[in-house]
Design a protein around this motif. Structure first.
Motif, PDB file in Angstrom:
ATOM      1  N   GLU A 120       0.832  -1.204   0.000  1.00  0.00           N
ATOM      2  CA  GLU A 120       0.000   0.000   0.000  1.00  0.00           C
ATOM      3  C   GLU A 120       0.868   1.255   0.000  1.00  0.00           C
ATOM      4  N   GLU A 121       1.946   1.242   0.798  1.00  0.00           N
ATOM      5  CA  GLU A 121       2.876   2.370   0.820  1.00  0.00           C
ATOM      6  C   GLU A 121       3.580   2.515  -0.530  1.00  0.00           C
ATOM      7  N   ALA A 122       4.003   1.389  -1.083  1.00  0.00           N
ATOM      8  CA  ALA A 122       4.681   1.424  -2.380  1.00  0.00           C
ATOM      9  C   ALA A 122       3.749   1.972  -3.454  1.00  0.00           C
ATOM     10  N   GLN A 123       2.502   1.536  -3.444  1.00  0.00           N
ATOM     11  CA  GLN A 123       1.532   2.006  -4.433  1.00  0.00           C
ATOM     12  C   GLN A 123       1.232   3.481  -4.250  1.00  0.00           C
ATOM     13  N   ARG A 124       1.119   3.929  -2.986  1.00  0.00           N
ATOM     14  CA  ARG A 124       0.854   5.347  -2.717  1.00  0.00           C
ATOM     15  C   ARG A 124       1.977   6.211  -3.268  1.00  0.00           C
ATOM     16  N   MET A 125       3.224   5.763  -3.086  1.00  0.00           N
ATOM     17  CA  MET A 125       4.350   6.539  -3.586  1.00  0.00           C
ATOM     18  C   MET A 125       4.314   6.649  -5.109  1.00  0.00           C
ATOM     19  N   LEU A 126       4.023   5.564  -5.784  1.00  0.00           N
ATOM     20  CA  LEU A 126       3.944   5.581  -7.242  1.00  0.00           C
ATOM     21  C   LEU A 126       2.757   6.411  -7.717  1.00  0.00           C
ATOM     22  N   ASP A 127       1.652   6.354  -6.982  1.00  0.00           N
ATOM     23  CA  ASP A 127       0.480   7.159  -7.340  1.00  0.00           C
ATOM     24  C   ASP A 127       0.797   8.652  -7.280  1.00  0.00           C
ATOM     25  N   VAL A 128       1.541   9.068  -6.246  1.00  0.00           N
ATOM     26  CA  VAL A 128       1.865  10.494  -6.086  1.00  0.00           C
ATOM     27  C   VAL A 128       2.998  10.907  -7.018  1.00  0.00           C
ATOM     28  N   ASN A 129       4.110  10.203  -6.968  1.00  0.00           N
ATOM     29  CA  ASN A 129       5.324  10.641  -7.671  1.00  0.00           C
ATOM     30  C   ASN A 129       5.272  10.408  -9.172  1.00  0.00           C
ATOM     31  N   VAL A 130       4.575   9.365  -9.596  1.00  0.00           N
ATOM     32  CA  VAL A 130       4.544   9.030 -11.023  1.00  0.00           C
ATOM     33  C   VAL A 130       3.222   9.485 -11.647  1.00  0.00           C
ATOM     34  N   LEU A 131       2.136   8.793 -11.347  1.00  0.00           N
ATOM     35  CA  LEU A 131       0.863   9.128 -11.978  1.00  0.00           C
ATOM     36  C   LEU A 131       0.351  10.502 -11.563  1.00  0.00           C
ATOM     37  N   GLY A 132       0.673  10.933 -10.347  1.00  0.00           N
ATOM     38  CA  GLY A 132       0.253  12.267  -9.910  1.00  0.00           C
ATOM     39  C   GLY A 132       0.796  13.358 -10.815  1.00  0.00           C
ATOM     40  N   ASN A 133       2.051  13.239 -11.208  1.00  0.00           N
ATOM     41  CA  ASN A 133       2.640  14.237 -12.105  1.00  0.00           C
ATOM     42  C   ASN A 133       2.045  14.143 -13.507  1.00  0.00           C
ATOM     43  N   VAL A 134       1.760  12.935 -13.964  1.00  0.00           N
ATOM     44  CA  VAL A 134       1.129  12.770 -15.279  1.00  0.00           C
ATOM     45  C   VAL A 134      -0.259  13.407 -15.281  1.00  0.00           C
ATOM     46  N   LYS A 135      -1.043  13.145 -14.252  1.00  0.00           N
ATOM     47  CA  LYS A 135      -2.391  13.704 -14.157  1.00  0.00           C
ATOM     48  C   LYS A 135      -2.347  15.225 -14.064  1.00  0.00           C
ATOM     49  N   LEU A 136      -1.370  15.744 -13.310  1.00  0.00           N
ATOM     50  CA  LEU A 136      -1.222  17.194 -13.180  1.00  0.00           C
ATOM     51  C   LEU A 136      -0.938  17.844 -14.531  1.00  0.00           C
ATOM     52  N   LEU A 137      -0.039  17.253 -15.307  1.00  0.00           N
ATOM     53  CA  LEU A 137       0.274  17.797 -16.628  1.00  0.00           C
ATOM     54  C   LEU A 137      -0.921  17.657 -17.569  1.00  0.00           C
ATOM     55  N   ASN A 138      -1.585  16.530 -17.487  1.00  0.00           N
ATOM     56  CA  ASN A 138      -2.739  16.280 -18.355  1.00  0.00           C
ATOM     57  C   ASN A 138      -3.815  17.340 -18.185  1.00  0.00           C
ATOM     58  N   LYS A 139      -4.029  17.810 -16.959  1.00  0.00           N
ATOM     59  CA  LYS A 139      -5.094  18.780 -16.690  1.00  0.00           C
ATOM     60  C   LYS A 139      -4.641  20.237 -16.792  1.00  0.00           C
ATOM     61  N   SER A 140      -3.343  20.491 -16.676  1.00  0.00           N
ATOM     62  CA  SER A 140      -2.859  21.874 -16.721  1.00  0.00           C
ATOM     63  C   SER A 140      -2.422  22.312 -18.118  1.00  0.00           C
ATOM     64  N   LEU A 141      -1.931  21.407 -18.924  1.00  0.00           N
ATOM     65  CA  LEU A 141      -1.366  21.778 -20.221  1.00  0.00           C
ATOM     66  C   LEU A 141      -2.385  22.321 -21.227  1.00  0.00           C
ATOM     67  N   PRO A 142      -3.609  21.779 -21.311  1.00  0.00           N
ATOM     68  CA  PRO A 142      -4.542  22.333 -22.305  1.00  0.00           C
ATOM     69  C   PRO A 142      -4.751  23.835 -22.158  1.00  0.00           C
ATOM     70  N   GLN A 143      -4.888  24.302 -20.935  1.00  0.00           N
ATOM     71  CA  GLN A 143      -5.066  25.734 -20.665  1.00  0.00           C
ATOM     72  C   GLN A 143      -3.837  26.525 -21.127  1.00  0.00           C
ATOM     73  N   MET A 144      -2.651  25.999 -20.830  1.00  0.00           N
ATOM     74  CA  MET A 144      -1.413  26.669 -21.233  1.00  0.00           C
ATOM     75  C   MET A 144      -1.257  26.688 -22.752  1.00  0.00           C
ATOM     76  N   ARG A 145      -1.584  25.592 -23.396  1.00  0.00           N
ATOM     77  CA  ARG A 145      -1.470  25.509 -24.855  1.00  0.00           C
ATOM     78  C   ARG A 145      -2.410  26.510 -25.530  1.00  0.00           C
ATOM     79  N   GLU A 146      -3.606  26.638 -24.991  1.00  0.00           N
ATOM     80  CA  GLU A 146      -4.567  27.588 -25.551  1.00  0.00           C
ATOM     81  C   GLU A 146      -4.095  29.021 -25.376  1.00  0.00           C
ATOM     82  N   ARG A 147      -3.471  29.306 -24.235  1.00  0.00           N
ATOM     83  CA  ARG A 147      -2.995  30.657 -23.940  1.00  0.00           C
ATOM     84  C   ARG A 147      -1.700  30.987 -24.685  1.00  0.00           C
TER      85      ARG A 147
END
Length: 213
Positions: A75-102
């Motif tokens: 559970e700890e190992a999965q939490r770390m991967l969720d935050v450090n890996v997929l968390g950054n992917v999800k953050l970019l996925n949701k923030s980049l469209p706005q930046m690209r449009e601007r």
């Protein structure tokens, strides 16, 4: 007009010190995981739907150390991967469209010197940080020419955050492994962040600030 920074992990040791230094020149929205959990897509979607963000700084991270053959808390190992890996992917996925449009955006993700420095027992953590270093390279290539830069900071040991939680017996040996024999200061982190914000010609890079570790 001041640009707006979304400072994820802003309530942590480094984030709480970095925010006051940034507020002079930027509007800073400081976010803890209770405000916006970067592992939850709906949290990120709602945040970017309701805020115009020019600059992303992600200080969020999670650590779980173990030799690979001794991992027993999945559970700890999965939490770390969720935050450090997929968390950054999800953050970019949701923030980049706005930046690209601007036609403007700055993305700064926090990596670690452990992405390149081998220390036994940090395999999952260092691997997750190496993922971030490669993620910014690809993301930069995908957004080049749109006014967006994407870089990572390979953070060493700083006077805040994890350093304050180190057992005393480890403090001096770690300092001796640093070329300058001291922790980094929040001012030095701030200078690096400002440099990356103000320099369009640096993108897809992993900036090591570790005092010569």
């Amino acid at each position: 007009m001041k640009k707006t920074i979304a400072l994820f992990g802003g309530s942590g040791g480094l984030g709480s010190q970095l925010k006051p230094l940034l507020t002079k020149d930027y509007n800073v929205i400081s976010l803890s995981s209770k405000d916006v959990d970067i592992t939850v897509v709906s949290d990120l979607h709602n945040f970017f739907e309701n805020n115009d963000i020019d600059i992303i700084i992600n200080l969020s991270g999670y650590n779980y150390d173990s030799f690979v053959h001794k991992i027993n808390d999945w559970e700890e190992a999965q939490r770390m991967l969720d935050v450090n890996v997929l968390g950054n992917v999800k953050l970019l996925n949701k923030s980049l469209p706005q930046m690209r449009e601007r036609g403007y955006g700055r993305v700064i993700l926090i990596s670690s010197v452990l992405a390149e420095k081998v220390i036994a027992g940090t395999s999952l953590y260092s691997g997750s940080k190496a993922f971030i270093d490669n993620l910014v390279k690809t993301t930069s290539a995908e957004n080049i020419g749109r006014g967006i830069t994407c870089n990572s900071i390979q953070l060493g040991y700083f006077d805040g955050g994890m350093c304050h939680r180190l057992p005393e017996k480890f403090v001096e040996p770690i300092k001796q492994s640093i070329g300058l024999k001291r922790w980094g200061s929040i001012k030095e982190l701030h200078q690096t962040v400002e440099y990356l914000i103000n320099t369009e010609y640096i993108t897809g890079q992993n900036i090591n600030i570790s005092g010569g570790i």
